[in-house]
Design a protein around this motif. Structure first.
Motif, PDB file in Angstrom:
ATOM      1  N   GLU A   1       4.137   6.065  -5.251  1.00 48.02           N
ATOM      2  CA  GLU A   1       4.113   6.248  -6.706  1.00 48.02           C
ATOM      3  C   GLU A   1       3.032   7.241  -7.111  1.00 48.02           C
ATOM      4  O   GLU A   1       3.266   8.140  -7.938  1.00 48.02           O
ATOM      5  CB  GLU A   1       3.892   4.899  -7.391  1.00 48.02           C
ATOM      6  N   ALA A   2       1.834   7.093  -6.535  1.00 50.77           N
ATOM      7  CA  ALA A   2       0.716   7.972  -6.883  1.00 50.77           C
ATOM      8  C   ALA A   2       0.960   9.398  -6.389  1.00 50.77           C
ATOM      9  O   ALA A   2       0.636  10.377  -7.080  1.00 50.77           O
ATOM     10  CB  ALA A   2      -0.574   7.415  -6.288  1.00 50.77           C
TER      11      ALA A   2
ATOM     12  N   ALA B   1       0.822  -1.206   0.000  1.00 51.95           N
ATOM     13  CA  ALA B   1       0.000   0.000   0.000  1.00 51.95           C
ATOM     14  C   ALA B   1       0.860   1.263   0.000  1.00 51.95           C
ATOM     15  O   ALA B   1       0.588   2.222  -0.736  1.00 51.95           O
ATOM     16  CB  ALA B   1      -0.933  -0.005   1.206  1.00 51.95           C
ATOM     17  N   LEU B   2       1.920   1.268   0.813  1.00 50.75           N
ATOM     18  CA  LEU B   2       2.802   2.440   0.878  1.00 50.75           C
ATOM     19  C   LEU B   2       3.580   2.629  -0.420  1.00 50.75           C
ATOM     20  O   LEU B   2       3.844   3.767  -0.838  1.00 50.75           O
ATOM     21  CB  LEU B   2       3.762   2.309   2.063  1.00 50.75           C
ATOM     22  N   ARG B   3       3.938   1.526  -1.061  1.00 51.52           N
ATOM     23  CA  ARG B   3       4.647   1.634  -2.334  1.00 51.52           C
ATOM     24  C   ARG B   3       3.746   2.267  -3.398  1.00 51.52           C
ATOM     25  O   ARG B   3       4.170   3.169  -4.137  1.00 51.52           O
ATOM     26  CB  ARG B   3       5.111   0.248  -2.794  1.00 51.52           C
ATOM     27  N   ARG B   4       2.495   1.826  -3.431  1.00 50.33           N
ATOM     28  CA  ARG B   4       1.553   2.401  -4.392  1.00 50.33           C
ATOM     29  C   ARG B   4       1.240   3.857  -4.058  1.00 50.33           C
ATOM     30  O   ARG B   4       1.115   4.700  -4.956  1.00 50.33           O
ATOM     31  CB  ARG B   4       0.263   1.581  -4.405  1.00 50.33           C
TER      32      ARG B   4
ATOM     33  N   LYS C   1       1.383  12.789  -8.772  1.00 47.60           N
ATOM     34  CA  LYS C   1       0.466  13.926  -8.661  1.00 47.60           C
ATOM     35  C   LYS C   1       1.159  15.200  -8.195  1.00 47.60           C
ATOM     36  O   LYS C   1       0.838  16.300  -8.654  1.00 47.60           O
ATOM     37  CB  LYS C   1      -0.666  13.580  -7.692  1.00 47.60           C
ATOM     38  N   ASN C   2       2.127  15.062  -7.283  1.00 51.71           N
ATOM     39  CA  ASN C   2       2.728  16.243  -6.656  1.00 51.71           C
ATOM     40  C   ASN C   2       4.193  16.474  -6.998  1.00 51.71           C
ATOM     41  O   ASN C   2       4.754  17.511  -6.638  1.00 51.71           O
ATOM     42  CB  ASN C   2       2.586  16.145  -5.130  1.00 51.71           C
ATOM     43  N   GLY C   3       4.799  15.505  -7.639  1.00 57.03           N
ATOM     44  CA  GLY C   3       6.210  15.633  -7.967  1.00 57.03           C
ATOM     45  C   GLY C   3       7.095  15.053  -6.873  1.00 57.03           C
ATOM     46  O   GLY C   3       6.692  14.958  -5.702  1.00 57.03           O
ATOM     47  N   ALA C   4       8.296  14.638  -7.251  1.00 53.04           N
ATOM     48  CA  ALA C   4       9.206  13.981  -6.307  1.00 53.04           C
ATOM     49  C   ALA C   4       9.611  14.895  -5.160  1.00 53.04           C
ATOM     50  O   ALA C   4       9.913  14.430  -4.048  1.00 53.04           O
ATOM     51  CB  ALA C   4      10.447  13.478  -7.037  1.00 53.04           C
TER      52      ALA C   4
END
Length: 205
Positions: A21-22, A15-18, A26-29
């Motif tokens: 990524e999401a 869940a944390l990995r997904r 959406k917000n940038g690295a």
């Protein structure tokens, strides 16, 4: 965002990995500290829980023997009265005799800690009370009920309680729900390590 603390379940890791990524998509690295490398914090108290449960398995029979002795006392009023007579005759300070919830090691610790105070009363019951001894001769699930607690059982549990209190205190420190506890983790680890090292080097009973 810096980190999220959850336990070590595989589903949480996925869940944390997904989520990472999401969130980055959406917000940038830059929205995550160090690109989210340390976003997933494993729950320290859950790790302590796994360690203690593994340790409890080492003397499971001794723990079960004392648990069964407590269950006998708590199972009826006449048995409680008989036990209290032994407590009074040995001039032991009266107090509660809790039964644990097997899935919660901290309750097992509290049960064993309290039971140790009444060791002499339990030994007196074994020496004098036929119903108490008959209880342990009963067959449960095809096997004789574990107990009554022997001298070795009491000594093993006495040693165990000295270890469990170390983890119990650490868990209390790290289990805060209304305040941040992450900064306390390092000190808790050092304290646990020092106490266990000192206890392991101490002479046995």
């Amino acid at each position: 965002m810096y980190g999220i603390t959850v336990d070590n379940a595989t589903a949480n890791s996925s869940a944390l990995r997904r989520f990472t990524e999401a969130f980055i998509e959406k917000n940038g690295a830059d929205a995550l500290v160090l690109d989210g490398k340390y976003l997933h914090f494993r729950c320290a108290t859950h790790i302590l829980n796994l360690i203690v449960k593994e340790g409890l398995l080492e003397i499971e029979s001794s723990v079960n023997a004392i648990r069964n002795a407590i269950y006998f006392v708590r199972s009826s009023t006449p048995r409680q009265i008989s036990f209290e007579r032994h407590v009074e005759s040995r001039r032991i300070q009266r107090g509660s005799l809790p039964l644990d919830v097997k899935t919660r090691w901290n309750s097992t610790y509290l049960m064993l800690e309290q039971a140790m105070k009444f060791r002499v009363a339990f030994e007196k019951m074994e020496a004098e009370d036929k119903p108490y001894n008959d209880y342990f001769n009963e067959i449960v699930d095809g096997k004789k009920r574990v107990g009554p607690p022997t001298k070795d059982d009491w000594e093993a549990v006495d040693r165990l309680v000295q270890f469990l209190i170390i983890f119990y205190k650490a868990t209390l420190v790290l289990s805060a729900t209304n305040s941040i506890a992450a900064h306390k983790l390092y000190h808790a680890i050092v304290t646990v390590t020092r106490n266990i090292t000192a206890l392991s080097k101490a002479p046995g009973p």
